[in-house]
Design an enzyme around this catalytic site. Structure first.
Site, PDB file in Angstrom:
ATOM      1  N   ASN A  18      -2.968   2.579 -10.052  1.00 47.58           N
ATOM      2  CA  ASN A  18      -3.455   1.818  -8.894  1.00 47.58           C
ATOM      3  C   ASN A  18      -3.413   0.340  -9.273  1.00 47.58           C
ATOM      4  OD1 ASN A  18      -4.555   1.824  -6.174  1.00 47.58           O
ATOM      5  ND2 ASN A  18      -6.452   1.087  -7.083  1.00 47.58           N
TER       6      ASN A  18
ATOM      7  N   ASP B 220      -1.412   4.694  -6.285  1.00 47.14           N
ATOM      8  CA  ASP B 220       0.016   4.490  -6.015  1.00 47.14           C
ATOM      9  C   ASP B 220       0.859   5.650  -6.520  1.00 47.14           C
ATOM     10  OD1 ASP B 220      -1.188   1.622  -6.000  1.00 47.14           O
ATOM     11  OD2 ASP B 220       0.689   1.591  -4.887  1.00 47.14           O
TER      12      ASP B 220
ATOM     13  N   GLY C 168       0.865  -1.183   0.000  1.00 47.74           N
ATOM     14  CA  GLY C 168       0.000   0.000   0.000  1.00 47.74           C
ATOM     15  C   GLY C 168       0.899   1.229   0.000  1.00 47.74           C
ATOM     16  N   ALA C 169       0.634   2.165  -0.924  1.00 46.67           N
ATOM     17  CA  ALA C 169       1.579   3.262  -1.139  1.00 46.67           C
ATOM     18  C   ALA C 169       1.940   4.054   0.132  1.00 46.67           C
ATOM     19  CB  ALA C 169       1.043   4.181  -2.239  1.00 46.67           C
TER      20      ALA C 169
HETATM   21  O1  MRU Z   1       0.484  -4.117  -4.496  1.00 46.81           O
HETATM   22  P1  MRU Z   1      -0.117  -3.348  -3.363  1.00 46.81           P
HETATM   23  O2  MRU Z   1      -0.937  -4.191  -2.441  1.00 46.81           O
HETATM   24  O3  MRU Z   1       0.922  -2.533  -2.643  1.00 46.81           O
HETATM   25  O4  MRU Z   1      -1.110  -2.336  -4.086  1.00 46.81           O
HETATM   26  C1  MRU Z   1      -1.788  -1.405  -3.294  1.00 46.81           C
HETATM   27  C2  MRU Z   1      -2.752  -0.578  -4.055  1.00 46.81           C
HETATM   28  O5  MRU Z   1      -2.863  -0.663  -5.249  1.00 46.81           O
HETATM   29  C3  MRU Z   1      -3.513   0.450  -3.259  1.00 46.81           C
HETATM   30  O6  MRU Z   1      -4.770   0.676  -3.828  1.00 46.81           O
HETATM   31  C4  MRU Z   1      -2.728   1.767  -3.245  1.00 46.81           C
HETATM   32  O7  MRU Z   1      -1.429   1.563  -2.812  1.00 46.81           O
HETATM   33  C5  MRU Z   1      -3.379   2.793  -2.401  1.00 46.81           C
HETATM   34  S1  MRU Z   1      -3.253   2.423  -0.695  1.00 46.81           S
HETATM   35  C6  MRU Z   1      -3.958   3.661   0.205  1.00 46.81           C
END
Ligand code: MRU
Length: 360
Positions: A250, A240, A48-49
């Site tokens: 995203n 992201d 998650g970013a």
């Molecule tokens: O691969 P991930 O689980 O890190 O991907 C996360 C996402 O795509 C989320 O939607 C994004 O990071 C936003 S989190 C507030």
């Protein structure tokens, strides 16, 4: 549940809730050095970013502690530290929060110029705790602004996990839902399972259910049908990286959901902090898209699900063009098109110091 990101200053350990184990068990992963954290990020212990940005900030403290001794000159130590920070910043390329928070730590080191590694560690511990706190506060503000867009009876479709687990706490897209429900609105959620790593099924369904939010899980490929049947009233997703023109990266699958939402006249919103806005990336085509191992697609757990010899393509993210986005919910309010203008103004007005430094 204990905080899912916690730094223990006494032992110099970053403690992360191991998201790979959810929802079956709540286990903690202990990062004692940058190598541990790099592994944790690669393997999605933390993801998650915004959460990556916070973890990376604490990772800088680990790196400083690691390089404080064992070098023949302070210059050698400083070079080793820089190499560790570069390696950390490059682990996952799409989420801009990761390199951005490391950039913020580097900047404070440059500005304050600590004379010893002990001073640097203390400086960075304070700054990373601030980044952790700031992200939580920003999420609450995003929630408050976004809640205004929702009305009782809304059924919100979301993809991947943009909740408390993906941030320092509370969440972006899910934070909007929590905030709306806290204001007495009756909101239900449809969570896409999010192949291949199932963040929707394992994490979003888990945290919404724990927080008493009615949630229904669907296969990713059910979205268009549900929209056609009138079962979805709004879409909310996280981000992201948001390019200067509003194109938004995203989790893979988000773009298809946005296209489907447009075809059915359903508003599609992005909820993200300004720290996810990257004005140095002009358009979505310039956003680097992470490719992950084929085995995440060709295996389900430990079981191979396609014939031996068949390969897979595993882009972890896609880009939703700005034209499909009805609004970007930030800590400063809901931004509208033209995003080139509204994003630049928002970043200038009140974005984080780091976001401001990316103004062209
Ligand atoms: O691969 P991930 O689980 O890190 O991907 C996360 C996402 O795509 C989320 O939607 C994004 O990071 C936003 S989190 C507030």
């Amino acid at each position: 549940m204990k905080p899912h990101i916690r730094f223990d200053g006494a032992s110099g350990t970053l403690v992360l809730l191991d998201q790979r184990m959810l929802p079956a068990s709540e286990e903690y992963f202990y990062c004692r050095d940058t190598r541990d954290l790099i592994y944790a990020i690669q393997e999605m212990v933390v993801r998650g970013a915004p959460a990556l940005g916070v973890a990376a900030a604490f990772g800088c403290v680990l790196a400083a502690r690691e390089t404080a001794t064992g070098f023949s000159s302070p210059r050698e130590g400083a070079e080793a530290l820089d190499a560790l920070l570069d390696a950390l910043a490059a682990v996952r390329p799409t989420a801009v929060n990761l390199p951005r928070m490391i950039g913020r730590m580097r900047k404070i080191r440059q500005d304050r110029n600590p004379s010893t590694f002990a001073e640097l560690v203390a400086l960075w511990e304070t700054e990373s705790a601030r980044i952790h706190r700031e992200d939580q506060e920003v999420n609450r503000r995003i929630g408050a602004h976004g809640a205004e867009l929702l009305v009782s009876g809304d059924v919100v479709l979301t993809h991947c996990n943009a909740g408390a687990l993906a941030t320092a706490g509370f969440g972006t897209a899910l934070g909007v839902i929590y905030a709306a429900r806290a204001r007495g609105k009756d909101i239900r959620v449809i969570a896409c399972e999010t192949r291949p790593l199932l963040q929707g099924a394992r994490l979003t369904a888990y945290e919404l259910h724990r927080n008493g939010v009615p949630v229904t899980l669907v296969c990713d490929n059910a979205c268009a049908l549900l929209m056609r049947k009138g079962m979805v009233s709004k879409v909310l997703a996280g981000a992201d990286r948001i390019a200067a023109d509003g194109d938004t990266a995203n989790k893979i699958g988000t773009y298809g959901i946005a296209l489907s939402a447009q075809a059915h006249g359903i508003p599609f919103y992005i909820a993200a902090p300004l720290s996810t806005v990257d004005l140095r990336t002009p358009t979505g085509d310039d956003i680097p898209i992470e490719e992950r191992p084929e085995s995440e697609v060709t295996y389900f757990g430990s079981r191979r699900i396609c014939p031996e010899g068949v390969g897979a393509c595993n882009f972890a993210f896609d880009v939703t063009p700005a034209a499909l986005i009805a609004g970007i919910i930030t800590e400063l309010g809901v931004l509208h098109p033209p995003y080139g203008l509204s994003l630049a103004r928002a970043v200038e007005r009140g974005g984080s110091k780091e976001a401001r430094s990316t103004l062209p």
